[in-house]
Design a protein around this motif. Sequence first.
Motif, PDB file in Angstrom:
ATOM      1  N   ALA A 171       0.892  -1.260   0.027  1.00  0.00           N
ATOM      2  CA  ALA A 171      -0.025   0.314   0.017  1.00  0.00           C
ATOM      3  C   ALA A 171       1.068   1.272  -0.026  1.00  0.00           C
ATOM      4  O   ALA A 171       0.560   2.291  -0.632  1.00  0.00           O
ATOM      5  CB  ALA A 171      -0.937  -0.128   1.021  1.00  0.00           C
ATOM      6  N   GLU A 172       1.920   1.410   0.849  1.00  0.00           N
ATOM      7  CA  GLU A 172       2.948   2.366   0.734  1.00  0.00           C
ATOM      8  C   GLU A 172       3.492   2.901  -0.646  1.00  0.00           C
ATOM      9  O   GLU A 172       3.651   3.746  -1.112  1.00  0.00           O
ATOM     10  CB  GLU A 172       3.899   2.131   1.801  1.00  0.00           C
ATOM     11  CG  GLU A 172       3.268   2.242   3.227  1.00  0.00           C
ATOM     12  CD  GLU A 172       4.415   2.069   4.141  1.00  0.00           C
ATOM     13  OE1 GLU A 172       5.390   1.234   3.857  1.00  0.00           O
ATOM     14  OE2 GLU A 172       3.965   2.258   5.566  1.00  0.00           O
ATOM     15  N   PHE A 173       3.915   1.363  -1.317  1.00  0.00           N
ATOM     16  CA  PHE A 173       4.369   1.726  -2.612  1.00  0.00           C
ATOM     17  C   PHE A 173       3.239   2.190  -3.602  1.00  0.00           C
ATOM     18  O   PHE A 173       3.750   3.048  -4.531  1.00  0.00           O
ATOM     19  CB  PHE A 173       4.898   0.080  -3.075  1.00  0.00           C
ATOM     20  CG  PHE A 173       5.458   0.304  -4.545  1.00  0.00           C
ATOM     21  CD1 PHE A 173       6.773   0.532  -4.723  1.00  0.00           C
ATOM     22  CD2 PHE A 173       4.664  -0.220  -5.672  1.00  0.00           C
ATOM     23  CE1 PHE A 173       7.230   0.802  -6.028  1.00  0.00           C
ATOM     24  CE2 PHE A 173       5.153   0.039  -6.915  1.00  0.00           C
ATOM     25  CZ  PHE A 173       6.476   0.437  -7.270  1.00  0.00           C
ATOM     26  N   LEU A 174       2.251   1.717  -3.481  1.00  0.00           N
ATOM     27  CA  LEU A 174       1.011   2.165  -4.445  1.00  0.00           C
ATOM     28  C   LEU A 174       0.666   3.648  -4.027  1.00  0.00           C
ATOM     29  O   LEU A 174       0.416   4.263  -5.074  1.00  0.00           O
ATOM     30  CB  LEU A 174      -0.319   1.241  -4.032  1.00  0.00           C
ATOM     31  CG  LEU A 174      -1.418   1.379  -5.162  1.00  0.00           C
ATOM     32  CD1 LEU A 174      -1.009   1.115  -6.353  1.00  0.00           C
ATOM     33  CD2 LEU A 174      -2.381   0.717  -4.457  1.00  0.00           C
ATOM     34  N   ALA A 175       0.843   4.198  -2.876  1.00  0.00           N
ATOM     35  CA  ALA A 175       0.545   5.649  -2.395  1.00  0.00           C
ATOM     36  C   ALA A 175       1.551   6.392  -3.289  1.00  0.00           C
ATOM     37  O   ALA A 175       1.225   7.404  -3.773  1.00  0.00           O
ATOM     38  CB  ALA A 175       0.791   5.829  -1.360  1.00  0.00           C
ATOM     39  N   LYS A 176       2.762   5.677  -3.345  1.00  0.00           N
ATOM     40  CA  LYS A 176       3.919   6.728  -4.171  1.00  0.00           C
ATOM     41  C   LYS A 176       3.461   6.875  -5.619  1.00  0.00           C
ATOM     42  O   LYS A 176       3.868   7.758  -6.203  1.00  0.00           O
ATOM     43  CB  LYS A 176       5.192   6.002  -3.918  1.00  0.00           C
ATOM     44  CG  LYS A 176       5.774   6.383  -2.664  1.00  0.00           C
ATOM     45  CD  LYS A 176       7.157   5.518  -2.242  1.00  0.00           C
ATOM     46  CE  LYS A 176       7.597   5.504  -0.859  1.00  0.00           C
ATOM     47  NZ  LYS A 176       8.812   4.559  -0.628  1.00  0.00           N
ATOM     48  N   ARG A 177       2.934   5.696  -6.228  1.00  0.00           N
ATOM     49  CA  ARG A 177       2.409   5.779  -7.483  1.00  0.00           C
ATOM     50  C   ARG A 177       1.554   6.537  -7.877  1.00  0.00           C
ATOM     51  O   ARG A 177       1.128   7.173  -8.951  1.00  0.00           O
ATOM     52  CB  ARG A 177       2.320   4.316  -8.009  1.00  0.00           C
ATOM     53  CG  ARG A 177       3.339   3.207  -8.069  1.00  0.00           C
ATOM     54  CD  ARG A 177       2.735   2.069  -8.564  1.00  0.00           C
ATOM     55  NE  ARG A 177       2.541   2.006  -9.926  1.00  0.00           N
ATOM     56  CZ  ARG A 177       2.094   1.198 -10.633  1.00  0.00           C
ATOM     57  NH1 ARG A 177       1.706  -0.216 -10.068  1.00  0.00           N
ATOM     58  NH2 ARG A 177       1.745   1.267 -12.140  1.00  0.00           N
ATOM     59  N   PHE A 178       0.683   6.720  -6.939  1.00  0.00           N
ATOM     60  CA  PHE A 178      -0.613   7.601  -7.145  1.00  0.00           C
ATOM     61  C   PHE A 178      -0.356   9.014  -6.951  1.00  0.00           C
ATOM     62  O   PHE A 178      -1.293   9.914  -6.980  1.00  0.00           O
ATOM     63  CB  PHE A 178      -1.667   7.064  -6.169  1.00  0.00           C
ATOM     64  CG  PHE A 178      -2.852   6.362  -6.766  1.00  0.00           C
ATOM     65  CD1 PHE A 178      -3.514   6.492  -7.922  1.00  0.00           C
ATOM     66  CD2 PHE A 178      -2.609   4.758  -6.577  1.00  0.00           C
ATOM     67  CE1 PHE A 178      -4.104   5.417  -8.652  1.00  0.00           C
ATOM     68  CE2 PHE A 178      -3.713   3.954  -6.850  1.00  0.00           C
ATOM     69  CZ  PHE A 178      -4.208   4.164  -8.059  1.00  0.00           C
TER      70      PHE A 178
END
Length: 187
Positions: free
Chosen positions: A34-41
Amino acid sequence: MKLYFVRHGETTYNANNIYQPATSELSQEGIEQAEFLAKRFIHIPIDILFSSDYTRASHTAQIINEKLKKEIIYTDLLREIRRPSAFLEKTMADSEVREIQRQIREHIGDPFWHHSDEENFFEVKKRAKNFLDILDERQEQHILAITHGFFMRVTVPLMLFGERFTPDMFLGFRESFSLRNTGITIC
């Protein structure tokens, strides 16, 4: 409108192929996903988030929103399918689970059939339609929805085929629509 579907982060139950309760927590791997995904968004325009109210999805949404700082609307419409209570905390390979799954597949075309206390295909399809109807009334153009695998496997083809989407189509689509934890599906 652009709709970004995201499956929640991994849980210990996911990792071990165990049917999980609504309250299952993200594993450390799920938090990192989820933290990695947050960076993508950060680089993707998002106007608003919708999230399942199940713990694993809402926690995924909260982690993403630490970066986005947008409104989150929690809704039971985005919940995972309600499986038979007999599945809870059993593996997908359990013989009782496999027999119940066989019966459910055998009756998937019957909108009134239930093995016990589960939702059937038609009930999830109706929930998905209700969610899509809500989105049709929204003004936002970039929407992020954090949800669950089964729900996405019903919603995406429903968007494509509308009321013509049948249980048999679902069975075929389910096999070819692979969803990983925190994977993004853009519609």
